[in-house]
Each structure stands twice: as structure tokens, then as C-alpha cells.
Enzyme design. Structure first.
Site, PDB file in Angstrom:
ATOM      1  N   GLU A  97       4.136   3.367 -12.481  1.00  0.00           N
ATOM      2  CA  GLU A  97       3.543   3.261 -11.142  1.00  0.00           C
ATOM      3  C   GLU A  97       3.571   4.641 -10.522  1.00  0.00           C
ATOM      4  O   GLU A  97       4.596   5.325 -10.557  1.00  0.00           O
ATOM      5  CB  GLU A  97       4.343   2.314 -10.237  1.00  0.00           C
ATOM      6  CG  GLU A  97       4.085   0.869 -10.473  1.00  0.00           C
ATOM      7  CD  GLU A  97       4.791  -0.036  -9.464  1.00  0.00           C
ATOM      8  OE1 GLU A  97       4.939   0.352  -8.301  1.00  0.00           O
ATOM      9  OE2 GLU A  97       5.192  -1.137  -9.881  1.00  0.00           O
ATOM     10  N   GLU A  99      11.167  -2.839 -10.834  1.00  0.00           N
ATOM     11  CA  GLU A  99      12.002  -2.150  -9.837  1.00  0.00           C
ATOM     12  C   GLU A  99      13.290  -2.923  -9.572  1.00  0.00           C
ATOM     13  O   GLU A  99      13.557  -3.371  -8.450  1.00  0.00           O
ATOM     14  CB  GLU A  99      11.224  -1.952  -8.530  1.00  0.00           C
ATOM     15  CG  GLU A  99      10.037  -1.014  -8.698  1.00  0.00           C
ATOM     16  CD  GLU A  99       9.379  -0.596  -7.388  1.00  0.00           C
ATOM     17  OE1 GLU A  99       9.472  -1.348  -6.413  1.00  0.00           O
ATOM     18  OE2 GLU A  99       8.772   0.481  -7.348  1.00  0.00           O
TER      19      GLU A  99
HETATM   20  C1  BG6 Z   1       6.399  -0.690  -5.825  1.00  0.00           C
HETATM   21  C2  BG6 Z   1       6.102  -2.036  -6.390  1.00  0.00           C
HETATM   22  O1  BG6 Z   1       7.417  -0.858  -4.877  1.00  0.00           O
HETATM   23  O2  BG6 Z   1       5.453   0.010  -5.119  1.00  0.00           O
HETATM   24  C3  BG6 Z   1       4.670  -2.488  -6.229  1.00  0.00           C
HETATM   25  O3  BG6 Z   1       6.522  -2.191  -7.710  1.00  0.00           O
HETATM   26  C4  BG6 Z   1       4.161  -1.988  -4.897  1.00  0.00           C
HETATM   27  O4  BG6 Z   1       4.632  -3.875  -6.397  1.00  0.00           O
HETATM   28  C5  BG6 Z   1       4.133  -0.470  -4.937  1.00  0.00           C
HETATM   29  O5  BG6 Z   1       2.916  -2.493  -4.543  1.00  0.00           O
HETATM   30  C6  BG6 Z   1       3.546   0.218  -3.731  1.00  0.00           C
HETATM   31  O6  BG6 Z   1       4.151  -0.234  -2.556  1.00  0.00           O
HETATM   32  P1  BG6 Z   1       3.290  -0.806  -1.372  1.00  0.00           P
HETATM   33  O7  BG6 Z   1       4.258  -1.191  -0.334  1.00  0.00           O
HETATM   34  O8  BG6 Z   1       2.396   0.301  -0.951  1.00  0.00           O
HETATM   35  O9  BG6 Z   1       2.537  -1.934  -1.936  1.00  0.00           O
END
Ligand code: BG6
Length: 478
Positions: free
Chosen positions: A376, A175
Site C-alpha cells: 500500500e 495492518e
Molecule cells: C490503510 C488501510 O490504513 O490505509 C487501508 O490498510 C486504507 O484499508 C488506507 O484505506 C488508506 O487510509 P484511508 O483512511 O485514506 O482510507
């Protein structure tokens, strides 16, 4: 057209949120180790030294360091073709500045890659996922300093050479566009300005952030060229957090604001990675933030020669953009926005929007025309471990199913999609809140927000559902 034969089904994690073992076998502290736990309402504290009254959840995380065999066996049982993970930079170079690497750290990842290989699972490695060595923050204020390029390249060269026959797929920065938001200053860029006490309200100096991002672009491009010279078969991608923004209304001012939000949030970074040069609107952004980027004469050529092989991105939710300041707001990944009246949200206020993924896939493929990968996606939710160690998570199945349908629809239209790795496939620590209870996994990890628990692993209902999805290559989703 449905999912291709070689479609890469799997799951994603990051060392700082999953691995634990933070001070074992010579590892140094990373930026993630300096953040306390928080909650939906309580921001994560950032401290320069450890405060005995605070809990630092990334230290133990999900303890993959001691559970990797069992975890990889569970991935194999689900039928994973790929496992996205990151290498903890400070496990290999504890301060980031050493001349030679920490052999014990390298040996750990050898064991992980060998185990994956035995299980028939391809690793997809994020080189830097919110975990630069904290020493680099103390000494250089992180990526604000050009010196970081050299340290990062040393790290890349070490792991490319060491794992050149074990790893084919790489991502240079997780990201990377976290750096366009003040929220991402510390995690993404390792920048910690005097006066910052918590993650949600960092003392922000845009000049340092944008300069830091420039250094990361140059570092990424150099890493791509270096990787290809070490093994021409390497596939090296970028990773951008895609926020799908919609104009709230047909008011042309809202439409224009939305177009500009796509430029800023998504394309500023995506364009440099894929096209090898800053987009025309970069100048407008620099002027708006009153920054001027210091570039070396060779940078232009470096960026041109280091474009990525594929475009990987995270997608969780969408936002609305409006010029009306009175409208209700919602939370989101890195960046919130105006609430969309047509959508519901999870407990953390992230709006659920499968069609937004289809929108993103079409938009990105239209713009870049290189293979895409969703690395993701998922829903952070409160799960309940029942008496008999089962977890019923129909909300997660529903969320993922609808997103998979939308990937399929985009592929039917001709989008080239390589793979899908839902986030936090085994429960891990949240970046935004530092909680364990914001769970994404197919596998439950028995630990609470303060690290109490057995750390035993228990498959959830979604585990068996995803197993069937993979076994039928996405044909059976019910
Ligand atoms: C993304 C990241 O921002 O979203 C992850 O690459 C992160 O590392 C994921 O865990 C989900 O966000 P959060 O705040 O729910 O952990």
C-alpha cells in the site's frame, strides 16, 4: 540493479472498501458495514444496528461485486502482474461461526480468480482486512476472545483448500499493528466496548486490545503453518502499517522517544511475525499499559513455527516525535505526530515523504532480512472529473514517481523488494473518513460520498503513466 524481471507491479484493494454487494448471496454484515460515512472533521459513527438516518458507504463501496470483469480488464490494460484484494470473511462465513461455508460466496471468488488468471494477473489475497463478521463482535467482543482463533482458522482452511491452485500469495492480517492504537480497536480487532459511538474516540481497554493482538499473532502463525501444509508453494506474508517516525530534534529525549515509537508502532508486531517471539521490549510496553497477556503453554511454539515468508507493509507518510507538547501536530495513517517543517501534506494532513519509504525499506530489510513488499502506498486526493470524462492528476503521478525512485534506490543498495501495489488502484471508500472523494486510484469511479453516481469507471492520466512504468519495468518514470 533495477527492478527484477519478475517484479510484481500491481495495485491493492480490500473487499470491505471496494466490493460492495454487502447483503447479496448470503453474505453477513462485517464490522466495516456498521460504520457511517464521515469526513476530515466529522468522525465515522459506529452503530450496532442500522440507523436509517445514516449512510453506510461500505455497503455498496465501488461495487466490484458487479464490475469485476470490467475492473480486471482495466488492470490488464495497465499491465498489472499482481492484484492485491481481500476475501470478505462474512461472505464465506456470514456470522463467522458456521460449520460449513457459504457456497455462493466461494463461487464469487472463483470467478474473480479465474478472470485474473485469464488476464495473466497473480492474486495476492489478504485473508482479513478490517472486515471480521460483526456477529463475532456482538457475541465475543471480537479478537478479545481466544475463540476467534478457531473461527479464523476454519476460514483459512476453507479458502486455502478451495483456492490452493489459484492463489499463491497470501497475507494473514492487514495492518495487524492497527491493534496497538485505540483507533484500530474496532476495524482491526472487532472490539467494540460499551459507550463507543465513533471511530476516532473509541472506549479503549488496552488489556483487551493487547490480548486480542496476541490471539491474532497465534492465529497468523497457525495459518502460516496450515497454508504451507496445504500447498508448500504458498508464500504467506504479514502486513504491517509502517509509520516512519523521525526525532524532531537532536535532544536525546526526543531521540529516545522516537526509538521507543518504532518499537511500539512497527516492531512489536513485526518482530513476532518474523522472529516468532515477542521482542524484549514487549514487557516494558505491557507494564506501561498495565496489561498482562494470557498465553497458553503451546503458544510459544506456535509462534516459532509460523514465521512469515515475506514482510509486506503499507507506507503513506512520516511523522516527527518530540517530547515538546507545544509543537504543531499533523494527521496520519492510524497515527499522527508532530509536523515536519521540511514536508508538505495532502488535504487530509498526511505528510508526503518519499525518502521515508527508502528509510523504511533499509530499516526493515536490515532488521528482518527477508523479502519485502510494498502493498500500500499512494496519495488520497480530491480529483475532478472533466466534461470529457478525463481526470488530470499530476499530483498523484508526482507522488508515485518519487516513491518509485526511492524503491529503486533502496534496491540498488541491496534491499530485496518483491513488488509494489499502490493503494486503491481503482477508487474506493476511505477507511479513516468513509469518504469516496478521498481518492487514490488510477481509475475514477463515478460515485460521491453518499453513493450517488453512475459507478462508471474512467481512466485518469495516472492510468496511462502507470501503464508505461510497468511496460518499461520502472525505467521510464516521466
Ligand atoms: C490503510 C488501510 O490504513 O490505509 C487501508 O490498510 C486504507 O484499508 C488506507 O484505506 C488508506 O487510509 P484511508 O483512511 O485514506 O482510507
Amino acid at each position: 540493479m533495477s527492478f527484477s524481471k519478475g517484479f510484481l507491479w500491481g495495485g491493492a484493494t480490500a473487499a470491505n472498501q471496494f466490493e460492495g454487494g454487502w447483503n447479496e448471496d448470503g453474505r453477513g454484515p462485517s464490522v466495516a458495514d456498521m460504520m457511517s460515512n464521515g469526513s476530515k472533521t466529522e468522525p465515522r459513527r459506529i452503530t450496532r444496528t442500522f440507523d436509517d438516518n445514516l449512510y453506510y458507504p461500505n455497503h455498496k463501496a465501488s461495487d466490484f461485486y458487479h464490475h469485476y470483469k470490467e475492473d480486471i480488464a482495466l488492470m490488464k490494460e495497465m499491465g498489472f502482474k499482481v492484484f492485491r484484494m481481500s476475501i470478505s470473511w462474512s461472505r464465506i462465513f456470514p456470522t463467522g461461526t458456521e460449520e460449513s461455508p457459504n457456497e455462493a460466496g466461494l463461487a464469487f471468488y472463483d470467478k474473480v480468480f479465474d478472470e485474473l488468471n485469464k488476464a495473466g494477473i497473480e492474486p495476492l489475497v489478504t485473508i482479513s482486512h478490517y472486515e471480521s463478521p460483526f456477529y463475532l463482535t456482538e457475541k465475543y467482543n471480537g479478537w478479545a476472545d481466544r475463540k476467534l482463533i478457531e473461527f479464523y482458522l476454519r476460514f483459512c482452511e476453507t479458502i486455502f483448500n478451495r483456492y490452493k491452485d489459484k492463489v499463491k500469495y497470501w497475507l494473514t492480517f492487514n495492518e495487524i499493528n492497527a491493534g496497538v492504537y485505540s483507533f484500530g480497536g474496532f476495524s482491526g480487532l472487532g472490539i467494540l466496548n460499551e459507550g463507543t459511538t465513533n471511530m476516532n474516540d473509541q472506549v479503549d481497554i488496552p488489556q483487551l486490545r493487547f490480548q486480542g493482538l496476541h490471539h491474532q499473532f497465534v492465529a497468523s502463525a497457525k495459518a502460516v503453518a496450515l497454508g504451507h501444509s496445504i500447498n508448500p508453494d504458498f508464500q504467506i506474508g504479514c502486513m504491517v502499517a509502517i509509520t516512519v517516525n523521525y526525532a524532531y530534534s537532536s535532544n536525546p529525549e526526543d531521540q529516545l522517544a522516537n526509538q521507543r515509537s518504532w518499537d511500539y508502532c512497527n516492531y512489536y508486531c513485526g518482530d513476532v511475525h518474523v522472529r516468532g517471539e515477542y521482542p524484549y521490549f514487549a514487557k516494558r510496553i505491557w507494564e506501561e499499559y498495565n496489561v498482562s497477556i494470557k498465553m497458553e503453554p503451546e503458544d510459544e511454539e506456535i509462534l516459532k513455527k509460523g514465521t512469515v515468508d515475506f514482510f509486506a507493509f503499507s507506507y503513506y507518510m512520516s511523522n516527527c516525535i518530540s517530547t515538546d507538547k507545544e509543537l504543531a501536530k499533523t494527521q496520519g495513517n492510524l497515527f499522527g505526530g508532530v509536523k515536519n517543517p521540511y514536508l508538505t501534506a495532502n488535504d487530509w494532513g498526511w505528510q508526503i515523504d518519499p525518502a521515508g519509504l527508502r528509510y523504511a525499506l533499509n530499516e526493515l530489510y536490515g532488521r528482518y532480512q527477508i523479502p519485502l513488499m510494498v502493498v500500500e502506498n499512494g496519495i488520497g486526493a480530491l480529483d475532478t472529473l472533466e466534461e470529457n470524462n478525463t481526470v488530470h492528476d499530476p499530483y498523484r503521478i508526482e507522488y508515485l514517481k518519487e516513491h518509485i525512485k526511492c524503491m529503486k534506490a533502496a534496491m540498488e543498495e541491496g534491499v530485496d523488494l518483491m513488488g509494489y501495489t499502490p493503494w486503491g488502484c481503482i477508487d474506493l471508500i476511505s477507511v479513516g473518513s468513509g469518504e469516496m472523494k478521498k481518492r487514490y486510484g488510477f481509475v475514477y469511479v463515478d460515485a460521491d460520498d453518499l453513493g450517488n453516481g453512475s459507478y462508471n469507471r474512467y481512466p485518469k492520466d495516472s492510468f496511462y503513466w502507470y501503464q508505461k512504468v510497468i511496460a518499461t519495468n520502472g525505467e521510464e518514470l516521466e
